[in-house]
Design a protein around this motif. Structure first.
Motif, PDB file in Angstrom:
ATOM      1  N   SER A  59      36.574  47.667  44.838  1.00  0.00           N
ATOM      2  CA  SER A  59      36.905  48.733  43.894  1.00  0.00           C
ATOM      3  C   SER A  59      36.289  48.463  42.524  1.00  0.00           C
ATOM      4  O   SER A  59      36.417  47.357  41.985  1.00  0.00           O
ATOM      5  N   ASP A  95      45.382  48.017  42.803  1.00  0.00           N
ATOM      6  CA  ASP A  95      44.312  47.279  42.132  1.00  0.00           C
ATOM      7  C   ASP A  95      44.791  46.667  40.817  1.00  0.00           C
ATOM      8  O   ASP A  95      44.112  45.811  40.245  1.00  0.00           O
ATOM      9  N   HIS A 141      35.919  42.181  44.439  1.00  0.00           N
ATOM     10  CA  HIS A 141      36.631  43.348  44.956  1.00  0.00           C
ATOM     11  C   HIS A 141      35.665  44.508  45.176  1.00  0.00           C
ATOM     12  O   HIS A 141      34.685  44.664  44.447  1.00  0.00           O
ATOM     13  N   ALA A 160      34.196  43.296  40.194  1.00  0.00           N
ATOM     14  CA  ALA A 160      33.870  44.421  41.065  1.00  0.00           C
ATOM     15  C   ALA A 160      32.509  44.166  41.704  1.00  0.00           C
ATOM     16  O   ALA A 160      31.641  43.522  41.105  1.00  0.00           O
ATOM     17  N   ALA A 199      41.675  54.587  39.889  1.00  0.00           N
ATOM     18  CA  ALA A 199      42.155  53.298  40.391  1.00  0.00           C
ATOM     19  C   ALA A 199      43.326  53.494  41.345  1.00  0.00           C
ATOM     20  O   ALA A 199      44.111  54.436  41.204  1.00  0.00           O
ATOM     21  N   LYS A 219      38.239  38.403  38.188  1.00  0.00           N
ATOM     22  CA  LYS A 219      38.247  39.467  39.196  1.00  0.00           C
ATOM     23  C   LYS A 219      37.046  40.379  38.968  1.00  0.00           C
ATOM     24  O   LYS A 219      36.996  41.122  37.984  1.00  0.00           O
ATOM     25  N   THR A 261      39.187  47.547  39.770  1.00  0.00           N
ATOM     26  CA  THR A 261      39.997  46.325  39.707  1.00  0.00           C
ATOM     27  C   THR A 261      39.880  45.592  38.370  1.00  0.00           C
ATOM     28  O   THR A 261      40.898  45.172  37.807  1.00  0.00           O
TER      29      THR A 261
END
Length: 357
Positions: free
Chosen positions: A229, A287, A227, A187, A283, A185, A232
């Motif tokens: 964010s 997330d 992602h 960012a 956050a 995952k 994450t």
């Protein structure tokens, strides 16, 4: 496949070979930085990744020599970062201060080539992207924080290394076995241009269908999810503090499964406390990963964490996400007694190891 074939440099060939293999499916060119003996083996025989696939018995084996992309390996002095579109950091954080590797890392920083870390320990430049965080006081959590000083935070992103894998000790070092086939995952970068590289790789990896030899192409796990964010990838922190670092006991290492499930209430308290800290940093709760999902996954993690194994094998330095989270919490006026005790245990063991060096 993407319209463009990217050239990607991966610093680290153990865990890094998993990311490399997924990228090779898209026809890209991947170069791994590793030890001379490892480089010779990868160049001769490629990488071999074994992973479980839902609905199939046993492990599916992937030989990178049969994939569309090109894989090569070499030492840190063999490559110029400016020749690449993306650099991935896949070594343990203390390794970046070693001779040769440190020089290459500085060259990466000065090149401004987009750099994605898949370390558990987030590079300091990435933490500088979190508003309101005083990164200077966090420097003591790093083996040598100065190796990160030349980086522009805009060139750095973080990818949570959620998939779990290990090198089977009885196999050659080009073999990696996946035990928890979850997703990477990442960012996004600050720039759209750099983020496009990640999104192209994500599409290529999602499109993978692999024939394991029976004429039935299957969808493979371990994908790359990009992602918007920046928070994450921090979802991994709760997992590390509730599981990986609590593998360390006074009497030796224990499995992640035991660390989590021997005292499930305490594990939940630590996990939720770290999640709340991430929310306090900015956050969104969405997330992050619920404790129940992590606890269920931990049932299958029957080996001690890599940090615990290294610690009890005599390593003088390991990644200190435990100390990092403790330091960030103190900036918020928070502390957790279980985490404080874990930090003390790790500190004591490292001090003992360093006396033996």
């Amino acid at each position: 496949m993407s319209a463009k074939q990217y050239k990607i440099l991966i610093m680290g060939a153990s865990y890094g070979s998993l990311l490399a293999t997924k990228i090779l499916f898209g026809g890209h060119h991947v170069t791994m930085v590793c030890l001379p003996a490892e480089a010779e083996l990868f160049n001769a025989e490629g990488a071999c990744i074994r992973l479980p696939v839902k609905g199939r018995s046993g492990l599916v084996e992937i030989d990178t020599r049969k994939l569309p992309g090109a894989l090569k390996a070499g030492g840190p002095a063999d490559f110029n970062p400016s020749d690449f579109d993306l650099v991935a950091l896949a070594m343990q954080e203390p390794q970046y201060r070693s001779p040769g590797v440190r020089d290459l890392l500085e060259a990466v920083a000065l090149s401004k080539v987009p750099c994605m870390s898949i370390m558990n320990m987030p590079p300091l430049p990435y933490l500088k992207r979190i508003p309101g965080l005083d990164t200077y006081v966090l420097r003591n959590a790093y083996a040598d924080a100065s190796v990160w000083d030349a980086f522009d935070p805009a060139s750095m992103t973080l990818c949570s290394p959620d998939p779990q894998a290990f090198r089977p000790p009885e196999e050659k070092v080009n073999v990696l076995q996946v035990t928890l086939p979850t997703n990477f995952k990442a960012a996004r970068f600050e720039s759209d241009k750099a983020t496009t590289i990640l999104r192209d790789l994500q599409k290529d990896i999602e499109a993978i269908r692999y024939d394991a030899g029976d004429g039935q192409p299957v969808e493979l796990p371990v994908k790359l999810k990009v992602h918007d964010s920046i928070f994450t990838p921090l979802a991994k922190w709760a997992m590390l503090l509730a599981g990986n670092y609590r593998c360390v006991t006074k009497d030796g290492p224990r499995s992640i499964k035991e660390a989590v499930h021997s005292n499930l209430a305490e594990s939940r308290d630590v996990y939720d406390w770290v999640r709340d800290l991430c929310v306090a940093l900015g956050a969104d709760a969405d997330d992050l990963v619920p404790f129940e999902k992590y606890a269920n996954a931990a049932q299958g993690l029957e080996r001690p964490s890599s940090a615990a194994r290294a610690l009890f094998a005599g390593a003088p330095n390991i990644e200190r996400v435990d100390r990092l989270v403790q330091g960030i919490a103190r900036q918020k006026g928070l502390n957790n007694p279980v985490i404080d005790a874990t930090v003390e245990l790790v500190d004591a063991r490292l001090e003992l190891n360093r006396k033996k060096v």
